[in-house]
Write a protein that holds these residues in place. Structure first.
Motif, short mmCIF file in Angstrom:
data_model
loop_
_atom_site.label_atom_id
_atom_site.label_comp_id
_atom_site.label_asym_id
_atom_site.label_seq_id
_atom_site.Cartn_x
_atom_site.Cartn_y
_atom_site.Cartn_z
N ASP A 104 0.83 -1.21 0.00
CA ASP A 104 0.00 0.00 0.00
C ASP A 104 0.87 1.25 0.00
OD1 ASP A 104 -2.04 -1.81 0.16
OD2 ASP A 104 -2.91 -1.03 2.02
N LYS A 105 1.96 1.20 0.74
CA LYS A 105 2.84 2.37 0.83
C LYS A 105 3.42 2.72 -0.53
CE LYS A 105 6.55 4.44 3.56
NZ LYS A 105 7.16 5.17 2.42
N GLN A 106 3.75 1.70 -1.33
CA GLN A 106 4.25 1.96 -2.67
C GLN A 106 3.23 2.74 -3.49
OE1 GLN A 106 4.56 -1.38 -5.32
NE2 GLN A 106 5.94 -0.34 -6.73
N ILE A 107 1.97 2.30 -3.41
CA ILE A 107 0.89 2.99 -4.14
C ILE A 107 0.76 4.43 -3.66
CG2 ILE A 107 -1.61 3.06 -4.48
CD1 ILE A 107 -1.56 -0.03 -4.24
N MET A 108 0.73 4.60 -2.35
CA MET A 108 0.49 5.92 -1.78
C MET A 108 1.66 6.87 -2.02
SD MET A 108 -1.48 4.64 1.64
CE MET A 108 -2.17 6.23 2.13
N ASP A 109 2.88 6.33 -1.98
CA ASP A 109 4.05 7.16 -2.27
C ASP A 109 4.00 7.69 -3.70
OD1 ASP A 109 5.00 6.83 0.28
OD2 ASP A 109 6.59 5.42 -0.25
N LEU A 110 3.63 6.81 -4.64
CA LEU A 110 3.53 7.24 -6.04
C LEU A 110 2.41 8.26 -6.22
CD1 LEU A 110 4.10 3.88 -7.92
CD2 LEU A 110 5.57 5.90 -8.01
N GLN A 111 1.34 8.13 -5.44
CA GLN A 111 0.23 9.08 -5.51
C GLN A 111 0.48 10.30 -4.62
OE1 GLN A 111 -2.55 8.55 -7.57
NE2 GLN A 111 -1.26 6.88 -8.30
N ARG A 112 1.58 10.29 -3.89
CA ARG A 112 1.96 11.36 -2.96
C ARG A 112 0.81 11.63 -1.98
NH1 ARG A 112 6.78 13.14 -4.09
NH2 ARG A 112 6.63 14.88 -2.65
N ALA A 113 0.35 10.53 -1.39
CA ALA A 113 -0.79 10.60 -0.46
C ALA A 113 -0.40 10.02 0.89
CB ALA A 113 -1.98 9.83 -1.02
#
Length: 293
Positions: free
Chosen positions: A259-268
């Motif tokens: 999940d962190k990978q997704i959120m980091d890419l979305q800057r969220a």
């Protein structure tokens, strides 16, 4: 990819241009084909948008049981028209683009989630000129916005400039539209514009990635906060699917590596629910700035 329409026409006839582009694309029923069609405003380079979306797309496939297809476009208006004509099911929109979609769909396009950061978004004014230290110093200078339909790269900066007594077309030597936030930085760094404006999230990312030297291109002003980006679904999307999508975003947890990978890419830092009413102030600003009739 849909062919690029003239940036200069983006405010005068965007939906007509987009309609012509999307008329060439086949219309598929996502419910029948089990395909979730997703797009995003092109506020960064197409390759960057694809890179950022890839892990999120796989996650949404697992959460919905549907194949997820990312459909890139070359201008903001095409995303609005795609939602209105059921060519896509969900889109990453800026606040102003959402307002345009809301008007175009007679209020049916629905924002479901936003990043926590989008509730207090800002834009950065940048320059490489030592002579520019404040907004008043911009008078008589060349200036670059992003896309004309960008909330953070055009609308809200323009609105706050007007609140400060500055009318870009009257007070600046020239006004250019770079088309995207990263392109605005490139304009300023290369001297194509003496100053420009872009959203804070992209600026921070470019600095972190060392794609801009803040000792050469620096921030000299920041806008007040405003609501910006969100994920919006078309108004007639299956309510069960809308609920699945909303739940999927809201349960993303940065404590989990995937999940962190997704959120980091979305800057969220996290995703939160949003509502149509959050963007009423964006519509008001657009009408004040003369960008909506």
């Amino acid at each position: 990819m849909i062919s690029n329409a003239s940036r200069r026409l983006a405010l005068r006839g965007p939906l007509a241009i987009a309609a012509a582009a999307f008329a060439l694309a086949p219309l598929h029923a996502s419910a029948a084909d089990k395909v979730l069609r997703v797009s995003a405003i092109p506020d960064e380079a197409p390759t960057e948008l694809q890179r950022k979306f890839a892990p999120l797309g796989k996650y949404l496939e697992a959460e919905t049981g549907m194949k997820v297809q990312f459909i890139p476009v070359s201008d903001y208006a095409a995303v609005v028209e795609a939602l209105a004509s059921n060519k896509i099911d969900m889109a990453w929109l800026g606040g102003f683009t959402y307002v345009q979609a809301r008007i175009r769909t007679k209020g049916t396009a629905t924002p479901i989630v936003q990043r926590a950061e989008d509730a207090k978004f800002t834009s950065k004014f940048i320059t490489a000129s030592p002579a520019i230290k404040s907004l008043n110093d911009l008078k008589g200078k060349t200036f670059a916005f992003g896309s004309p339909s960008s909330t953070s790269g055009s609308l809200m900066p323009r609105y706050y400039l007007q609140q400060a007594g500055i009318t870009p077309e009257k007070d600046f030597k020239t006004v250019a539209y770079s088309g995207a936030h990263d392109a605005t930085v490139a304009f300023v760094a290369a001297g194509k514009a003496e100053a420009g404006v872009l959203n804070t999230s992209v600026w921070d990312k470019l600095v972190e990635q060392k794609k801009v030297d803040p000792a050469k291109v620096r921030v000299f002003a920041t806008t007040p906060t405003y609501y910006d980006y969100n994920w919006t679904v078309r108004g007639n999307l299956d309510p069960t699917l809308v609920k699945k999508l909303t739940t999927a975003f809201l349960k993303l947890d940065p404590a989990k590596p995937a999940d962190k990978q997704i959120m980091d890419l979305q800057r969220a830092s996290k995703f939160i629910p949003t509502t149509k009413a959050n963007y009423d102030s964006i519509e008001k600003a657009a009408r004040t700035a003369g960008l909506l009739k």
